[in-house]
Scaffold this motif. Sequence first.
Motif, PDB file in Angstrom:
ATOM      1  N   LEU A   8       0.838  -1.203   0.000  1.00  0.00           N
ATOM      2  CA  LEU A   8       0.000   0.000   0.000  1.00  0.00           C
ATOM      3  C   LEU A   8       0.869   1.249   0.000  1.00  0.00           C
ATOM      4  O   LEU A   8       0.590   2.197  -0.721  1.00  0.00           O
ATOM      5  N   LEU A   9       1.939   1.239   0.766  1.00  0.00           N
ATOM      6  CA  LEU A   9       2.838   2.389   0.780  1.00  0.00           C
ATOM      7  C   LEU A   9       3.456   2.606  -0.593  1.00  0.00           C
ATOM      8  O   LEU A   9       3.534   3.742  -1.071  1.00  0.00           O
ATOM      9  N   ALA A  10       3.859   1.529  -1.232  1.00  0.00           N
ATOM     10  CA  ALA A  10       4.436   1.651  -2.570  1.00  0.00           C
ATOM     11  C   ALA A  10       3.402   2.188  -3.548  1.00  0.00           C
ATOM     12  O   ALA A  10       3.705   3.041  -4.382  1.00  0.00           O
ATOM     13  N   ALA A  11       2.171   1.709  -3.435  1.00  0.00           N
ATOM     14  CA  ALA A  11       1.116   2.193  -4.320  1.00  0.00           C
ATOM     15  C   ALA A  11       0.814   3.661  -4.054  1.00  0.00           C
ATOM     16  O   ALA A  11       0.613   4.440  -4.989  1.00  0.00           O
ATOM     17  N   CYS A  12       0.781   4.060  -2.775  1.00  0.00           N
ATOM     18  CA  CYS A  12       0.555   5.475  -2.437  1.00  0.00           C
ATOM     19  C   CYS A  12       1.656   6.342  -3.020  1.00  0.00           C
ATOM     20  O   CYS A  12       1.380   7.414  -3.569  1.00  0.00           O
ATOM     21  N   LEU A  13       2.882   5.891  -2.907  1.00  0.00           N
ATOM     22  CA  LEU A  13       3.992   6.655  -3.460  1.00  0.00           C
ATOM     23  C   LEU A  13       3.879   6.760  -4.981  1.00  0.00           C
ATOM     24  O   LEU A  13       4.174   7.811  -5.557  1.00  0.00           O
ATOM     25  N   ALA A  14       3.434   5.686  -5.630  1.00  0.00           N
ATOM     26  CA  ALA A  14       3.254   5.729  -7.084  1.00  0.00           C
ATOM     27  C   ALA A  14       2.192   6.746  -7.464  1.00  0.00           C
ATOM     28  O   ALA A  14       2.356   7.506  -8.424  1.00  0.00           O
ATOM     29  N   ALA A  55      -7.747   9.734   0.662  1.00  0.00           N
ATOM     30  CA  ALA A  55      -7.531  10.479   1.908  1.00  0.00           C
ATOM     31  C   ALA A  55      -8.418   9.925   3.017  1.00  0.00           C
ATOM     32  O   ALA A  55      -7.973   9.771   4.165  1.00  0.00           O
ATOM     33  N   GLU A  56      -9.653   9.593   2.691  1.00  0.00           N
ATOM     34  CA  GLU A  56     -10.576   9.036   3.682  1.00  0.00           C
ATOM     35  C   GLU A  56     -10.087   7.662   4.163  1.00  0.00           C
ATOM     36  O   GLU A  56     -10.125   7.348   5.350  1.00  0.00           O
ATOM     37  N   VAL A  57      -9.621   6.852   3.231  1.00  0.00           N
ATOM     38  CA  VAL A  57      -9.079   5.535   3.577  1.00  0.00           C
ATOM     39  C   VAL A  57      -7.865   5.688   4.495  1.00  0.00           C
ATOM     40  O   VAL A  57      -7.719   4.966   5.491  1.00  0.00           O
ATOM     41  N   LEU A  58      -6.990   6.640   4.188  1.00  0.00           N
ATOM     42  CA  LEU A  58      -5.818   6.867   5.038  1.00  0.00           C
ATOM     43  C   LEU A  58      -6.241   7.266   6.450  1.00  0.00           C
ATOM     44  O   LEU A  58      -5.638   6.819   7.434  1.00  0.00           O
ATOM     45  N   GLY A  59      -7.275   8.089   6.569  1.00  0.00           N
ATOM     46  CA  GLY A  59      -7.783   8.468   7.892  1.00  0.00           C
ATOM     47  C   GLY A  59      -8.329   7.273   8.649  1.00  0.00           C
ATOM     48  O   GLY A  59      -8.078   7.110   9.852  1.00  0.00           O
ATOM     49  N   SER A  60      -9.070   6.426   7.951  1.00  0.00           N
ATOM     50  CA  SER A  60      -9.610   5.216   8.581  1.00  0.00           C
ATOM     51  C   SER A  60      -8.486   4.310   9.057  1.00  0.00           C
ATOM     52  O   SER A  60      -8.516   3.795  10.182  1.00  0.00           O
ATOM     53  N   LEU A  61      -7.491   4.121   8.206  1.00  0.00           N
ATOM     54  CA  LEU A  61      -6.359   3.269   8.586  1.00  0.00           C
ATOM     55  C   LEU A  61      -5.574   3.867   9.743  1.00  0.00           C
ATOM     56  O   LEU A  61      -5.096   3.135  10.615  1.00  0.00           O
ATOM     57  N   HIS A  62      -5.460   5.182   9.770  1.00  0.00           N
ATOM     58  CA  HIS A  62      -4.743   5.831  10.877  1.00  0.00           C
ATOM     59  C   HIS A  62      -5.412   5.478  12.210  1.00  0.00           C
ATOM     60  O   HIS A  62      -4.734   5.133  13.175  1.00  0.00           O
ATOM     61  N   PHE A  63      -6.721   5.532  12.244  1.00  0.00           N
ATOM     62  CA  PHE A  63      -7.410   5.176  13.489  1.00  0.00           C
ATOM     63  C   PHE A  63      -7.328   3.678  13.764  1.00  0.00           C
ATOM     64  O   PHE A  63      -6.925   3.258  14.847  1.00  0.00           O
ATOM     65  N   GLU A 119      -8.592  -1.606  -0.493  1.00  0.00           N
ATOM     66  CA  GLU A 119      -9.185  -0.490  -1.231  1.00  0.00           C
ATOM     67  C   GLU A 119      -8.155   0.600  -1.510  1.00  0.00           C
ATOM     68  O   GLU A 119      -8.103   1.149  -2.613  1.00  0.00           O
ATOM     69  N   GLY A 120      -7.329   0.923  -0.516  1.00  0.00           N
ATOM     70  CA  GLY A 120      -6.300   1.936  -0.713  1.00  0.00           C
ATOM     71  C   GLY A 120      -5.307   1.538  -1.784  1.00  0.00           C
ATOM     72  O   GLY A 120      -4.915   2.355  -2.624  1.00  0.00           O
ATOM     73  N   GLU A 121      -4.929   0.277  -1.773  1.00  0.00           N
ATOM     74  CA  GLU A 121      -4.004  -0.224  -2.788  1.00  0.00           C
ATOM     75  C   GLU A 121      -4.637  -0.147  -4.180  1.00  0.00           C
ATOM     76  O   GLU A 121      -4.010   0.286  -5.150  1.00  0.00           O
ATOM     77  N   THR A 122      -5.908  -0.540  -4.278  1.00  0.00           N
ATOM     78  CA  THR A 122      -6.615  -0.498  -5.554  1.00  0.00           C
ATOM     79  C   THR A 122      -6.774   0.937  -6.052  1.00  0.00           C
ATOM     80  O   THR A 122      -6.529   1.224  -7.235  1.00  0.00           O
ATOM     81  N   LEU A 123      -7.184   1.847  -5.171  1.00  0.00           N
ATOM     82  CA  LEU A 123      -7.314   3.254  -5.545  1.00  0.00           C
ATOM     83  C   LEU A 123      -5.990   3.803  -6.061  1.00  0.00           C
ATOM     84  O   LEU A 123      -5.940   4.464  -7.100  1.00  0.00           O
ATOM     85  N   SER A 124      -4.932   3.541  -5.319  1.00  0.00           N
ATOM     86  CA  SER A 124      -3.608   4.041  -5.692  1.00  0.00           C
ATOM     87  C   SER A 124      -3.184   3.516  -7.050  1.00  0.00           C
ATOM     88  O   SER A 124      -2.725   4.272  -7.906  1.00  0.00           O
ATOM     89  N   ARG A 125      -3.361   2.225  -7.249  1.00  0.00           N
ATOM     90  CA  ARG A 125      -2.965   1.606  -8.515  1.00  0.00           C
ATOM     91  C   ARG A 125      -3.808   2.158  -9.675  1.00  0.00           C
ATOM     92  O   ARG A 125      -3.266   2.499 -10.728  1.00  0.00           O
ATOM     93  N   ASP A 126      -5.125   2.261  -9.467  1.00  0.00           N
ATOM     94  CA  ASP A 126      -6.004   2.735 -10.532  1.00  0.00           C
ATOM     95  C   ASP A 126      -5.721   4.186 -10.916  1.00  0.00           C
ATOM     96  O   ASP A 126      -5.670   4.528 -12.098  1.00  0.00           O
ATOM     97  N   ILE A 127      -5.526   5.031  -9.916  1.00  0.00           N
ATOM     98  CA  ILE A 127      -5.240   6.447 -10.207  1.00  0.00           C
ATOM     99  C   ILE A 127      -3.926   6.575 -10.960  1.00  0.00           C
ATOM    100  O   ILE A 127      -3.819   7.293 -11.947  1.00  0.00           O
TER     101      ILE A 127
END
Length: 125
Positions: free
Chosen positions: A7-13, A38-46, A111-119
């Motif tokens: 997920l981190l790699a996908a976010c960086l991409a 951004a919403e997914v990142l907030g959810s994961l943070h909690f 979901e975060g990984e998928t969003l990152s990859r798709d974008i």
Amino acid sequence: MTRASPLLAACLAVIMAVAARPTLAAEAPFEPGLMRLAEVLGSLHFLRNLCGEKGDQWRVEMEKLLESENPDPERRARFIASFNRGYRSFSGTYTQCTASATEAIARYMKEGETLSRDIASRYGN
């Protein structure tokens, strides 16, 4: 919880792909995906902190996204509101780590990984 690296790699991409795009006056077609990320990142943070991960890893990822986007104040506020909405959506529900919280983590990581990859694949250079 070992899926953090993909997920981190996908976010960086995503950050790199979106940062390279030209600034547009109208809302870009990838904007809803970035707001959801951004919403997914907030959810994961909690959730990840609730379930034993200590630190600000997901908030730092959000800061990287903001840094790469360099949004105007209004758009920045929307990003932050999305992150906070994700955080609050679970903070009102969970006070301890449960099986359903762990399942939510797995779903949001995917979901975060998928969003990152798709974008990145649709809108990257």
